[in-house]
Design a protein around this motif. Structure first.
Motif, mmCIF file in Angstrom:
data_model
loop_
_atom_site.group_PDB
_atom_site.id
_atom_site.type_symbol
_atom_site.label_atom_id
_atom_site.label_comp_id
_atom_site.label_asym_id
_atom_site.label_seq_id
_atom_site.Cartn_x
_atom_site.Cartn_y
_atom_site.Cartn_z
ATOM 1 N N GLY A 2 11.343 2.058 -3.212
ATOM 2 C CA GLY A 2 11.313 0.789 -3.916
ATOM 3 C C GLY A 2 10.005 0.057 -3.723
ATOM 4 N N ASN A 3 9.467 0.041 -2.504
ATOM 5 C CA ASN A 3 8.200 -0.681 -2.349
ATOM 6 C C ASN A 3 7.000 0.248 -2.533
ATOM 7 O OD1 ASN A 3 6.939 0.177 0.204
ATOM 8 N ND2 ASN A 3 8.871 -0.546 1.100
ATOM 9 N N ILE A 4 5.851 -0.405 -2.669
ATOM 10 C CA ILE A 4 4.640 0.342 -3.040
ATOM 11 C C ILE A 4 4.194 1.303 -1.937
ATOM 12 C CG2 ILE A 4 3.019 -1.423 -2.206
ATOM 13 C CD1 ILE A 4 1.380 -0.795 -4.840
ATOM 14 N N PHE A 5 4.504 0.966 -0.695
ATOM 15 C CA PHE A 5 4.097 1.839 0.409
ATOM 16 C C PHE A 5 4.871 3.153 0.406
ATOM 17 C CE2 PHE A 5 3.014 -2.461 1.774
ATOM 18 C CZ PHE A 5 1.660 -2.297 1.983
ATOM 19 N N SER A 6 6.172 3.035 0.197
ATOM 20 C CA SER A 6 6.950 4.273 0.164
ATOM 21 C C SER A 6 6.618 5.081 -1.096
ATOM 22 C CB SER A 6 8.451 3.977 0.251
ATOM 23 O OG SER A 6 8.832 3.095 -0.769
ATOM 24 N N PHE A 7 6.282 4.332 -2.159
ATOM 25 C CA PHE A 7 5.850 5.008 -3.388
ATOM 26 C C PHE A 7 4.584 5.812 -3.109
ATOM 27 C CE2 PHE A 7 3.734 5.565 -7.380
ATOM 28 C CZ PHE A 7 4.742 5.716 -8.306
ATOM 29 N N SER A 185 6.217 4.843 -13.981
ATOM 30 C CA SER A 185 5.945 3.583 -13.313
ATOM 31 C C SER A 185 4.554 3.105 -13.738
ATOM 32 C CB SER A 185 6.026 3.790 -11.796
ATOM 33 O OG SER A 185 5.551 2.644 -11.140
ATOM 34 N N TYR A 188 2.427 0.563 -10.033
ATOM 35 C CA TYR A 188 2.118 1.087 -8.701
ATOM 36 C C TYR A 188 1.047 2.177 -8.675
ATOM 37 C CZ TYR A 188 5.992 -1.461 -6.472
ATOM 38 O OH TYR A 188 6.814 -2.415 -5.982
#
Ligand code: ARG
Length: 221
Positions: A2-7, A185, A188
């Motif tokens: 969900g967040n940009i870091f995990s993306f 997406s 991101y």
């Protein structure tokens, strides 16, 4: 998720691959650009009219037309008209080198012209041939004085190398687009690419500052 870091973490392999091409293209572009640019600057200052004219035309054409158009001419134009075929990577490196050489030629010209006239006069009065004085006395001083400008050109090329994604070189920009298409997406993948470009340019600027300080440590002026 969900967040940009995990993306980013999920697609880090794509970005890592892209960064390698971006750095390779930029380093080679500036390296060859340096050599060609120095040659063009010397032609321009040679005092021989026809050589000077060639150098001026070269610089004006390469600076006065978009690099994207230059890239497409080198990659598709030469192949279709003259059967001169390059791989996408070769076309990318050639374009960045030629384009950068025009900007670097102007940087070198300014640097050479900025070296005190007395330097050449002193060398000549000691009986040194012009070419030798140029090579061993004028050019080293000129290069030192334009180092910050060359560093700046390197930063520009890191960013501008992104246009090679247009012909399919798998650089950072290309990979960002690949991730964008893959994930649907819109934001991101691009923000991540922007951050990586920023990190590269910040690190480079920092390194250049250190280098500049080291080199000027012994200067009296
Ligand atoms: N986008 C510009 C162009 O296409 C930038 C070129 C800048 N090149 C350079 N070597 N500083 O012309």
């Amino acid at each position: 998720p969900g967040n940009i870091f995990s993306f980013f973490w999920k697609y880090r392999g794509y970005y890592a691959d892209g960064v390698q091409y971006t750095l390779l293209l930029s380093a080679l572009g500036v390296l060859f650009g340096f050599l060609i640019g120095l040659l063009i600057a010397l032609l321009r200052l040679s005092g021989v009219k026809i050589l000077k004219w060639i150098a001026v035309a070269y610089t004006e054409v390469l600076r006065g037309t978009p690099m994207l158009v230059q890239l497409l001419i080198i990659h598709f134009g030469l192949a279709s008209a003259f059967d001169i075929k390059f791989t996408v990577l070769q076309s990318g490196i050639i374009t960045l080198s030629l384009n950068s050489s025009a900007y670097l030629a102007e940087i070198f010209r300014a640097g050479i012209q900025g070296v005190d006239k007395g330097q050449m006069e002193a060398a000549r009065s000691l009986g040194m041939p012009r070419g030798l004085a140029m090579r061993t006395i004028i050019i080293p001083q000129a290069i030192k004085s334009v180092l910050p400008a060359i560093g700046n050109e390197f930063v520009v090329i890191i960013k501008e190398s992104s246009i090679v994604s247009f012909i399919g070189v798998a650089d950072l920009m290309f990979q960002a687009n690949a991730v964008r298409t893959l994930t649907y997406s819109g934001l991101y993948p691009l923000v991540i690419a922007a951050c990586i470009y920023l990190i590269m340019t910040l690190i480079l600027s920092k390194l250049l500052n250190v280098l500049e300080r080291r080199l000027s440590a012994g200067d009296i002026r």
